[in-house]
Design a protein around this motif. Structure first.
Motif, PDB file in Angstrom:
ATOM      1  N   MET A 168       0.864  -1.003   0.134  1.00  0.00           N
ATOM      2  CA  MET A 168      -0.293  -0.339   0.430  1.00  0.00           C
ATOM      3  C   MET A 168       1.150   1.434  -0.229  1.00  0.00           C
ATOM      4  N   GLU A 169       0.722   2.151  -0.511  1.00  0.00           N
ATOM      5  CA  GLU A 169       1.497   3.589  -1.193  1.00  0.00           C
ATOM      6  C   GLU A 169       1.382   4.077   0.586  1.00  0.00           C
ATOM      7  N   LYS A 170       2.552   4.794   1.218  1.00  0.00           N
ATOM      8  CA  LYS A 170       2.190   5.999   2.100  1.00  0.00           C
ATOM      9  C   LYS A 170       1.539   7.367   1.600  1.00  0.00           C
ATOM     10  N   MET A 171       0.210   7.548   2.349  1.00  0.00           N
ATOM     11  CA  MET A 171      -0.416   8.722   1.913  1.00  0.00           C
ATOM     12  C   MET A 171       0.301  10.090   2.519  1.00  0.00           C
ATOM     13  N   ARG A 172       1.359  10.575   1.804  1.00  0.00           N
ATOM     14  CA  ARG A 172       1.517  12.044   2.147  1.00  0.00           C
ATOM     15  C   ARG A 172       0.923  13.328   2.041  1.00  0.00           C
ATOM     16  N   ILE A 173       0.356  13.648   2.558  1.00  0.00           N
ATOM     17  CA  ILE A 173      -0.486  14.843   3.101  1.00  0.00           C
ATOM     18  C   ILE A 173      -0.004  16.172   2.472  1.00  0.00           C
TER      19      ILE A 173
END
Length: 150
Positions: free
Chosen positions: A1-6
């Motif tokens: 799963m791709e890391k969320m980058r706010i």
């Protein structure tokens, strides 16, 4: 799963908002003003109940006297502001918006309100308030990390 980058999401959203205004329905009418003119029009409109002088603009926008003078001269040439003498001191000239500037302010407000409605479409009032508090907290976090960014 791709890391969320706010940060990346906020930058992307900011770019989309900027493009929204570039293609707004009122772009042609508003095109004659620069970003700084827009801020000054907004400030003058928000303070229309007060006499605003060049010195007030210098202080509020942290600009030099020569910069303020140049900007106001250009805004006068564009028909956006007028400098009007005041009775108590002939040397003082208050800065007032022209009808043209009031019209532009109204168009800018319409575009901004439409954009806000679009951004918050499908959100409850509580969700909007929560999101706003998160964004304010993020601004505080960055500001605390580097006060020069405030």
């Amino acid at each position: 799963m791709e890391k969320m980058r706010i940060g990346l999401e906020l930058r992307s959203l900011n770019n989309m908002i900027r493009r929204y205004f570039e293609f707004s329905s009122h772009k042609n009418e508003i095109e004659t003003i620069t970003g700084n003119n827009g801020w000054i029009i907004g400030y003058l409109a928000d303070n229309a109940d007060k006499d605003i002088y060049q010195k007030d603009l210098e202080d509020h926008f942290t600009i030099t006297r020569s910069t303020a003078s140049k900007v106001l001269s250009l805004m006068e040439q564009k028909g956006l502001v007028q400098r009007q003498a005041v009775a108590q001191d002939a040397r003082l000239k208050k800065i007032v918006l022209t009808e043209k500037a009031w019209k532009i302010k109204g168009l800018m407000r319409e575009d901004a309100e439409r954009m806000e409605r679009t951004l918050t479409s499908g959100f409850t009032e509580e969700e909007v308030e929560t999101l706003y508090s998160y964004l304010q907290r993020m601004r505080t976090n960055i500001s605390n990390m580097n006060p020069a960014l405030s």
